[in-house]
Design a protein around this motif. Structure first.
Motif, PDB file in Angstrom:
ATOM      1  N   ARG A 172       8.605  11.310 -29.884  1.00 41.34           N
ATOM      2  CA  ARG A 172       9.209  11.558 -28.773  1.00 41.34           C
ATOM      3  C   ARG A 172       8.845  10.306 -27.808  1.00 41.34           C
ATOM      4  N   LEU A 173       8.132   9.626 -28.184  1.00 38.54           N
ATOM      5  CA  LEU A 173       7.696   8.426 -27.326  1.00 38.54           C
ATOM      6  C   LEU A 173       8.588   7.206 -27.649  1.00 38.54           C
ATOM      7  N   THR A 174       8.722   6.455 -26.566  1.00 36.33           N
ATOM      8  CA  THR A 174       9.266   5.106 -26.884  1.00 36.33           C
ATOM      9  C   THR A 174       8.326   3.904 -26.222  1.00 36.33           C
ATOM     10  N   PHE A 175       7.909   3.015 -26.848  1.00 34.92           N
ATOM     11  CA  PHE A 175       6.845   2.337 -26.694  1.00 34.92           C
ATOM     12  C   PHE A 175       7.860   0.787 -26.184  1.00 34.92           C
ATOM     13  N   ALA A 176       7.624   0.332 -25.002  1.00 32.86           N
ATOM     14  CA  ALA A 176       8.191  -1.054 -24.614  1.00 32.86           C
ATOM     15  C   ALA A 176       7.173  -1.822 -24.104  1.00 32.86           C
ATOM     16  N   ALA A 177       6.809  -3.055 -24.735  1.00 34.77           N
ATOM     17  CA  ALA A 177       5.801  -3.915 -24.240  1.00 34.77           C
ATOM     18  C   ALA A 177       6.121  -4.175 -22.862  1.00 34.77           C
ATOM     19  N   GLU A 178       7.105  -4.435 -22.487  1.00 36.54           N
ATOM     20  CA  GLU A 178       7.522  -5.081 -21.020  1.00 36.54           C
ATOM     21  C   GLU A 178       7.227  -4.009 -20.111  1.00 36.54           C
ATOM     22  N   PHE A 179       7.168  -2.821 -20.371  1.00 31.67           N
ATOM     23  CA  PHE A 179       7.109  -1.660 -19.366  1.00 31.67           C
ATOM     24  C   PHE A 179       5.807  -1.485 -18.721  1.00 31.67           C
ATOM     25  N   GLY A 180       5.888  -1.706 -17.388  1.00 36.25           N
ATOM     26  CA  GLY A 180       4.777  -1.568 -16.476  1.00 36.25           C
ATOM     27  C   GLY A 180       5.229  -0.889 -15.220  1.00 36.25           C
ATOM     28  N   ARG A 181       4.330   0.012 -14.594  1.00 30.79           N
ATOM     29  CA  ARG A 181       4.912   0.549 -13.338  1.00 30.79           C
ATOM     30  C   ARG A 181       4.749  -0.372 -11.960  1.00 30.79           C
ATOM     31  N   ARG A 182       5.441  -0.465 -11.248  1.00 34.03           N
ATOM     32  CA  ARG A 182       5.466  -1.245 -10.136  1.00 34.03           C
ATOM     33  C   ARG A 182       4.639  -1.020  -8.907  1.00 34.03           C
ATOM     34  N   LEU A 183       3.155  -0.764  -9.533  1.00 33.92           N
ATOM     35  CA  LEU A 183       2.192  -0.451  -8.313  1.00 33.92           C
ATOM     36  C   LEU A 183       1.201  -1.343  -8.940  1.00 33.92           C
TER      37      LEU A 183
END
Length: 385
Positions: free
Chosen positions: A314-325
């Protein structure tokens, strides 16, 4: 009740979700809407800073309407002085962020978990709790996206980059376009003949290597001549620090081609949860980086999620993904409407292990939480009905 009316959701379902949070051990809190602005200017990302509703108290103190709940909940916990750890809280109410269209009052529900040392299980508990909450609202089987800033930091640590570049790149994690541009600049790929840029780099070159006290005096004098006492809540001294950092970046903006190539390869990694661990191991081996510890932590988290009923598929791992806080420090996640028709996540959360120390806690406090965007949840349910 007011949050339910503004969100378009059934008030009974909101009460059901709050009961779900309370059953999981989260105490309902309602931190003040009016908050000290400097905390948010220091600890949130640029996206939030430029959208604050700012005002001023009669004593001249800069204030803002709370733009999120995590920092106010953390402040309330630290200020109590008697709150024990671990602690868990939930909330229901509006946050305030300026929007180009529509009202800036946004109804949110959420939960925070402070002080748990069983990190993988805490991560899994909070993600699973948010998923169950969506089920209670009638928004089942949504797409889950995960990332990990700790992995990105470990990659940076293995590249032998100057500290100023490591700090700059980590600050930009989650800002995909800005991070890519900075990596290009680090490799010397984005030279330009723009006159204004040449002037700016000339000024930075003059500052680079200067005595810090003298450089501070120069910048503060220039701001004083221009009649500027603060920019975006930053003092002249803080602006001077920023100029000095930019000077160091400008002087070291070439000669890191291999590091840039490695970073681009890492940030391009994207796979489902089942294949993520092997993809990370392959990347680590091919680039001769020691990522054993963060990969092991990542794998423990996946196992804990599986035990909570969330399959890796169910999960998608994206190395570039970070939350903008800026306060996020490790595992991050978002849950999106499967159709992709809703702009932005229905749920956003992650780990912020350093935040409570920055808010005045006397010791490091591991922490993770999430927020639910009730207006988006209502729109996603309406779109599937």
């Amino acid at each position: 009740m007011a949050a339910a009316q503004k969100s378009g959701l059934d008030p009974k379902k909101i009460e059901t979700v709050l009961a779900l949070f309370k059953d999981a051990g989260h105490d309902l809190v309602n931190p003040p809407i009016l908050q000290p602005a400097d905390v948010f200017l220091d600890l949130t990302g640029e996206d939030i800073r430029r959208r604050l509703y700012l005002t001023q108290g009669t004593d001249g103190t800069d204030l803002c309407l709370r733009p999120d709940f995590t920092i106010p909940v953390g402040r309330q916990h630290v200020a109590s002085g008697t709150a024990k750890l671990p602690a868990a809280y939930c909330y229901n109410g509006p946050v305030f962020r300026q929007r180009p269209d529509g009202l800036g009052e946004i109804p949110q529900l959420g939960a925070e978990s402070l002080g748990r040392t069983d990190t993988a299980e805490a991560d899994a508990d909070l993600l699973a709790l948010s998923d169950r909450a969506l089920d209670a609202f009638g928004a089942s089987g949504m797409a889950i996206r995960i990332g990990d800033e700790a992995l990105f930091a470990a990659v940076l640590a293995g590249l032998g980059l100057p500290n100023v570049w490591r700090r700059r790149l980590r600050d930009l994690f989650g800002e995909t376009d800005k991070l890519a541009s900075a990596i290009d600049r680090m490799a010397g790929d984005n030279a330009t003949d723009d006159d204004s840029r040449d002037v700016r780099l000339g000024f930075l070159s003059a500052l680079e290597g200067a005595d810090p006290a003298a450089a501070h005096a120069v910048v503060e004098d220039l701001l004083s001549i221009a009649g500027i006492s603060a920019v975006g809540g930053r003092t002249p001294s803080e602006i001077a620090d920023r100029f000095l950092e930019q000077a160091a970046l400008a002087s070291g903006a070439r000669g890191h081609d291999q590091a840039a190539k490695t970073l681009r390869a890492y940030l391009a990694l994207k796979t489902d949860g089942e294949a993520a661990v092997q993809a990370l191991r392959d990347f680590s081996a091919s680039n001769k980086l020691d990522l054993d510890a963060p990969i092991a932590a990542f794998e423990r988290r996946l196992s804990a999620l599986t035990a909570k009923g969330i399959a890796p598929s169910r999960l998608t791992f994206a190395a570039e993904f970070g939350r903008r806080l800026d306060y996020y420090s490790g595992f991050v996640f978002e849950i999106h409407a499967s159709s992709g028709a809703i702009g932005g996540p229905l749920v956003g959360g992650g780990r912020y292990d350093k935040l409570l120390t920055l808010l005045g806690a006397g010791e490091n406090v591991p922490a993770i939480g999430f927020s639910m965007w009730l207006d988006r949840i209502a729109a996603s349910i309406e779109g599937t009905s």
